[in-house]
Design an enzyme around this catalytic site. Structure first.
Site, PDB file in Angstrom:
ATOM      1  N   LYS A   1      68.176  25.918 -29.219  1.00 19.09           N
ATOM      2  CA  LYS A   1      68.399  27.087 -28.372  1.00 19.09           C
ATOM      3  C   LYS A   1      68.904  28.284 -29.179  1.00 19.09           C
ATOM      4  O   LYS A   1      68.666  29.438 -28.799  1.00 19.09           O
ATOM      5  CB  LYS A   1      69.359  26.734 -27.240  1.00 19.09           C
ATOM      6  CG  LYS A   1      68.772  25.718 -26.248  1.00 19.09           C
ATOM      7  CD  LYS A   1      67.423  26.165 -25.694  1.00 19.09           C
ATOM      8  CE  LYS A   1      66.873  25.214 -24.653  1.00 19.09           C
ATOM      9  NZ  LYS A   1      65.554  25.645 -24.128  1.00 19.09           N
TER      10      LYS A   1
ATOM     11  N   TYR B   1      70.153  20.164 -29.818  1.00 15.91           N
ATOM     12  CA  TYR B   1      69.817  21.023 -28.678  1.00 15.91           C
ATOM     13  C   TYR B   1      70.408  22.413 -28.887  1.00 15.91           C
ATOM     14  O   TYR B   1      69.743  23.430 -28.631  1.00 15.91           O
ATOM     15  CB  TYR B   1      70.339  20.407 -27.380  1.00 15.91           C
ATOM     16  CG  TYR B   1      69.956  21.195 -26.143  1.00 15.91           C
ATOM     17  CD1 TYR B   1      68.684  21.070 -25.603  1.00 15.91           C
ATOM     18  CD2 TYR B   1      70.854  22.059 -25.533  1.00 15.91           C
ATOM     19  CE1 TYR B   1      68.320  21.788 -24.471  1.00 15.91           C
ATOM     20  CE2 TYR B   1      70.502  22.787 -24.407  1.00 15.91           C
ATOM     21  CZ  TYR B   1      69.234  22.639 -23.880  1.00 15.91           C
ATOM     22  OH  TYR B   1      68.877  23.364 -22.762  1.00 15.91           O
TER      23      TYR B   1
END
Length: 259
Positions: free
Chosen positions: A152, A148
């Site tokens: 990002k 994750y």
């Protein structure tokens, strides 16, 4: 006031984006997988704000569905003035022992779809000389907490690079980097956040308001709240070894703690 297209509009920050944009008198195109939720939301927005709310059911891990959304962004008859690439979720598994197919799906939603839709939007906006792209990143982009964080980090760098390319065109690109925010995000990802103190949490309403204000002023990096501006500054200046030392895998809610 123009039309905004919001991905992941059925819940969380996407839902808040839809409401704030509609109450600011923007027509909205609502994109998500859950047709029932989207249809109910569209009716509520039209009744409460008097705007047009269009439902576009799409799974952004599916290439054909992403292309349907891209086609909507490219439509010259119904121009979109603001794209909000919000769709995303927490994939709560360790990479080495996790399901690689699940990793690929998450990559498709949070990286590939952002790239494809941003290209479609920019390609339509630049000839008109106006428009904005808002990508939802995360403070996690500066951390080392699983894929994750990697997704990002890509969104953040991609948005900055896009902003450079768009300079002087009348089209802007902004990435918003919220910290922990009260939404369905962690519950849906089965991520245990019970140890987090109240002080770390942001409200979705404040995050979205700050992001939209930064879009209006043409900011490239948007970090809602003073506390996360400080966290962001520390993470950017700290040695990466120190950042890695606080990275960790979060245990699912139904997974027992080790003895």
């Amino acid at each position: 006031m123009g039309t905004a297209l919001v991905t992941g509009a059925s819940a969380g920050l996407g839902l808040e984006f839809a409401w704030q944009l509609a109450t600011a008198r923007h027509d909205v195109v609502l994109v998500a997988r859950d047709e029932e939720r989207l249809t109910r939301l569209a009716r509520q927005l039209e009744a409460a704000a008097g705007v047009r709310a269009e439902v576009l059911v799409a799974d952004l891990s599916d290439r054909a569905d992403v292309e349907r959304v891209a086609e909507r962004l490219r439509s010259p008859q119904r121009p979109v003035g603001l794209l909000v690439n919000n769709a995303g979720y927490g994939l709560n598994q360790e990479f080495v022992d996790g399901d690689v197919r699940a990793e690929e799906v998450a990559l498709d939603v949070m990286v590939r779809a952002v790239m494809v839709l941003s290209r479609a939007a920019a390609g339509a906006m630049v000839p008109r000389g106006r428009g904005a792209i808002l990508n939802v990143g995360s403070i996690a982009a500066l951390m080392a907490s699983g894929t994750y964080s990697a997704h990002k980090a890509w969104v953040r760098t991609f948005t900055e690079s896009l902003a450079v390319e768009l300079r002087g065109t009348g089209v802007t690109a902004t990435v918003v980097n919220p910290g922990f925010t009260h939404t369905e995000f962690h519950e849906r990802g089965r991520i245990d956040m019970s140890a987090m103190p109240d002080a770390v949490w942001l409200n979705a309403e404040d995050v979205v308001a700050a992001a939209l204000a930064d879009v209006r002023r043409g900011a490239v990096i948007s970090t809602p709240s003073l506390r996360y501006k400080a966290v962001s500054a520390i993470a950017r200046l700290a040695p990466r070894g120190a950042v890695r030392s606080v990275g960790r895998y979060r245990r699912p809610l139904d997974e027992p703690a080790a003895d």
